[in-house]
Design an enzyme around this catalytic site. Structure first.
Site, PDB file in Angstrom:
ATOM      1  N   PHE A 122       0.873  -1.175   0.000  1.00  0.00           N
ATOM      2  CA  PHE A 122       0.000   0.000   0.000  1.00  0.00           C
ATOM      3  C   PHE A 122       0.902   1.215   0.000  1.00  0.00           C
ATOM      4  CE2 PHE A 122      -4.250   1.469   2.097  1.00  0.00           C
ATOM      5  CZ  PHE A 122      -4.715   1.833   0.850  1.00  0.00           C
ATOM      6  N   TYR A 174       5.454  -4.200  24.690  1.00  0.00           N
ATOM      7  CA  TYR A 174       5.268  -5.026  23.497  1.00  0.00           C
ATOM      8  C   TYR A 174       4.488  -6.312  23.806  1.00  0.00           C
ATOM      9  CZ  TYR A 174       5.834  -6.444  18.744  1.00  0.00           C
ATOM     10  OH  TYR A 174       5.551  -6.793  17.445  1.00  0.00           O
ATOM     11  N   VAL A 219      14.402  -4.525  14.611  1.00  0.00           N
ATOM     12  CA  VAL A 219      15.163  -3.740  13.626  1.00  0.00           C
ATOM     13  C   VAL A 219      14.454  -2.401  13.439  1.00  0.00           C
ATOM     14  CG1 VAL A 219      16.093  -5.715  12.323  1.00  0.00           C
ATOM     15  CG2 VAL A 219      13.848  -4.781  11.724  1.00  0.00           C
TER      16      VAL A 219
HETATM   17  N1  NAD Z   1      10.416  -4.065  12.813  1.00  0.00           N
HETATM   18  C1  NAD Z   1      10.676  -4.955  13.759  1.00  0.00           C
HETATM   19  O1  NAD Z   1      11.507  -4.748  14.646  1.00  0.00           O
HETATM   20  C2  NAD Z   1       9.947  -6.281  13.729  1.00  0.00           C
HETATM   21  C3  NAD Z   1      10.451  -7.335  14.505  1.00  0.00           C
HETATM   22  C4  NAD Z   1       9.821  -8.577  14.437  1.00  0.00           C
HETATM   23  C5  NAD Z   1       8.677  -8.735  13.665  1.00  0.00           C
HETATM   24  N2  NAD Z   1       8.185  -7.671  12.947  1.00  0.00           N
HETATM   25  C6  NAD Z   1       6.955  -7.892  12.156  1.00  0.00           C
HETATM   26  O2  NAD Z   1       7.250  -7.892  10.776  1.00  0.00           O
HETATM   27  C7  NAD Z   1       6.070  -7.555  10.037  1.00  0.00           C
HETATM   28  C8  NAD Z   1       6.403  -6.453   9.052  1.00  0.00           C
HETATM   29  O3  NAD Z   1       6.771  -5.296   9.764  1.00  0.00           O
HETATM   30  P1  NAD Z   1       7.887  -4.262   9.278  1.00  0.00           P
HETATM   31  O4  NAD Z   1       8.547  -3.807  10.524  1.00  0.00           O
HETATM   32  O5  NAD Z   1       8.686  -4.873   8.191  1.00  0.00           O
HETATM   33  O6  NAD Z   1       6.944  -3.084   8.756  1.00  0.00           O
HETATM   34  P2  NAD Z   1       7.011  -2.068   7.544  1.00  0.00           P
HETATM   35  O7  NAD Z   1       6.238  -0.880   7.995  1.00  0.00           O
HETATM   36  O8  NAD Z   1       8.396  -1.851   7.059  1.00  0.00           O
HETATM   37  O9  NAD Z   1       6.233  -2.845   6.369  1.00  0.00           O
HETATM   38  C9  NAD Z   1       4.843  -2.924   6.293  1.00  0.00           C
HETATM   39  C10 NAD Z   1       4.409  -3.411   4.920  1.00  0.00           C
HETATM   40  O10 NAD Z   1       2.991  -3.566   4.943  1.00  0.00           O
HETATM   41  C11 NAD Z   1       2.436  -2.899   3.824  1.00  0.00           C
HETATM   42  N3  NAD Z   1       1.075  -2.473   4.178  1.00  0.00           N
HETATM   43  C12 NAD Z   1       0.652  -1.792   5.275  1.00  0.00           C
HETATM   44  N4  NAD Z   1      -0.692  -1.654   5.249  1.00  0.00           N
HETATM   45  C13 NAD Z   1      -1.128  -2.278   4.133  1.00  0.00           C
HETATM   46  C14 NAD Z   1      -2.405  -2.502   3.545  1.00  0.00           C
HETATM   47  N5  NAD Z   1      -3.521  -2.079   4.121  1.00  0.00           N
HETATM   48  N6  NAD Z   1      -2.453  -3.170   2.364  1.00  0.00           N
HETATM   49  C15 NAD Z   1      -1.332  -3.619   1.743  1.00  0.00           C
HETATM   50  N7  NAD Z   1      -0.102  -3.458   2.267  1.00  0.00           N
HETATM   51  C16 NAD Z   1      -0.004  -2.795   3.434  1.00  0.00           C
HETATM   52  C17 NAD Z   1       3.356  -1.748   3.541  1.00  0.00           C
HETATM   53  O11 NAD Z   1       3.163  -1.254   2.230  1.00  0.00           O
HETATM   54  C18 NAD Z   1       4.714  -2.442   3.770  1.00  0.00           C
HETATM   55  O12 NAD Z   1       5.053  -3.181   2.616  1.00  0.00           O
HETATM   56  C19 NAD Z   1       5.022  -7.129  11.094  1.00  0.00           C
HETATM   57  O13 NAD Z   1       4.197  -8.227  11.375  1.00  0.00           O
HETATM   58  C20 NAD Z   1       5.888  -6.816  12.296  1.00  0.00           C
HETATM   59  O14 NAD Z   1       5.191  -6.931  13.519  1.00  0.00           O
HETATM   60  C21 NAD Z   1       8.815  -6.463  12.936  1.00  0.00           C
END
Ligand code: NAD
Length: 396
Positions: free
Chosen positions: A74, A235, A273
């Protein structure tokens, strides 16, 4: 247009297309340098494919396993007057690099929570790929409109059961302050679960399965974070943790469904991260600045691409997956080491506004944050004129 960073709180409102492309290029180079992922996936759907862990998943699949990828995200494209979002430019770059190597890539820009985007995705799979053998669910969103009821849910990042006061960094003023977060009420908990829990993941798998576009043996994974005591109040024991626990519940059903044709579903635990999602979580910027300090000191620092490539190679497609008692795949082992957590806890007690830069790797945190938007990338000329209008080849 000459584009400089303009940071507002936990967002940077400008983005640099050339920097984003370089960033994607560096992740691809990393994966190529590690070598192929044996028995890796060949046709992959990544939901949330444009930034952070989803982008790293798309890159690992395509350049580590030669997989065709369909990416859902998105994002906003740029105009003559205003840069687009980082995820737009990342995806444009991904397509360009994939195409140059003859690797299939197609993307869909729209709301992944909607029925319409699920239907469109299924049509694209049928037309181009036939079926998929891996579905990565990597959405991070502050809101979700429920596809059946139309209700809009907003997520919150709050503790549950008690108010919590914890030291954190005010990223604008670069000062250490106490932040008090008021306990969530029942609605806020339920709404966060509705946005970030497992219902939509389940809806995706049900829809793909009913349409017959999941290959025999297909796998799926959704990403989670567990953390340790230092972040639990906000968290794991907070509203976002409640949503993540919902993934742990839902995965059982999803696994049963996929197991019928020899497939599997797992929640995968990744390390903390800097991403657009994590920088919005109170406490995380300070935790990350301290974690970077501790992990860089012993040479174990990793970002999205190192984590996800390792997850694919060792666990999702490895002979001896690293699993915990709950059946989750674990890639966060280095962060969870007691000595790292103890070092972070010690520094957390010691940090003040005055010693912030010496005690923590806040400089590294800030750099990583700006890199998300295409800034602070070596070799990019930020004084040069760039065109903010960038096409993504092969959008559906
Ligand atoms: N960042 C961290 O430290 C971390 C650690 C462990 C797990 N995670 C998990 O990893 C997953 C991804 O998180 P991230 O940190 O990479 O986030 P991010 O914000 O970098 O990525 C989010 C993605 O979701 C897409 N998106 C958001 N809303 C949308 C919608 N309505 N329709 C289509 N696409 C949509 C965005 O375009 C993007 O590609 C999550 O479940 C998060 O909880 C993150």
């Amino acid at each position: 247009m000459i584009i400089k960073p303009r940071v507002r709180g936990f967002m940077c409102v400008t983005t640099h297309p050339v920097g984003c492309e370089a960033n994607v290029g560096q992740q691809i180079d990393y994966v190529k340098a590690q070598g192929p992922i044996p028995n890796g996936p060949k046709r992959v759907l990544v939901i949330g494919a444009s930034t952070g862990y989803g982008l790293a998943s798309r890159i690992s699949a395509a350049f580590g396993a030669g997989a065709s990828t369909l990416g859902i995200f998105f994002e906003k494209e740029g105009t003559e007057k205003k840069p687009g979002t980082a995820g737009w430019y990342n995806s444009a770059a991904f397509h360009k690099f994939a195409e140059a190597e003859g690797i299939y890539a197609k993307s869909i820009n729209g709301d992944a929570f909607s029925d319409a985007i699920k239907e469109k995705t299924i049509a694209e799979i049928k037309a181009d790929l036939g079926q998929v053998d891996l579905v990565v669910y990597s959405l991070a969103s502050p809101r979700r409109q429920h596809p059946k009821t139309g209700e809009v849910f907003n997520s919150t990042l709050k503790p549950i059961g008690k108010d919590v006061t914890q030291r954190g960094v005010n990223t604008d003023k670069e000062t250490i302050e106490n932040f008090t977060l008021v306990a969530a009420n029942e609605d806020e908990i339920n709404n966060t679960v509705a946005v970030m829990g497992g219902e939509d993941w389940q809806m995706w798998i049900d829809a793909l399965d009913e349409a017959g576009v999941l290959a025999d043996g297909a796998k799926t994974t959704a990403y989670t974070y567990l953390g340790d005591k230092l972040t639990w109040d906000i968290y794991w024991h907070g509203t976002i943790g409640a949503a993540k626990k919902d993934l742990d519940k839902r995965v059982i059903n999803i696994r049963e469904k996929l197991a019928r044709t020899g497939g599997d579903a797992r929640v995968s635990v990744l390390k903390a991260v800097v991403t657009q999602a994590s920088s919005a979580i109170p406490v995380m910027p300070l935790y990350l600045a301290l974690l970077f300090k501790a992990m860089k000191a012993d040479g174990s620092h990793e970002g999205c691409i190192e984590q996800v490539y390792g997850l694919f190679k060792n666990s999702l497609y490895g002979d001896a997956p690293i699993k915990d008692e709950e059946g989750r795949l674990r890639a966060d082992g280095l962060e969870m080491r007691p000595e790292i957590q103890a070092a972070v806890a010690q520094m957390w007690d010691d940090v003040t506004t005055e010693n912030l830069l010496a005690t923590t790797d806040f400089a590294g945190y800030k750099r990583e944050f700006l890199r998300l938007f295409g800034f602070e990338i070596d070799g990019v000329d930020y004084d040069a004129d760039v065109d903010p209008v960038v096409e993504i080849n092969n959008m559906a």
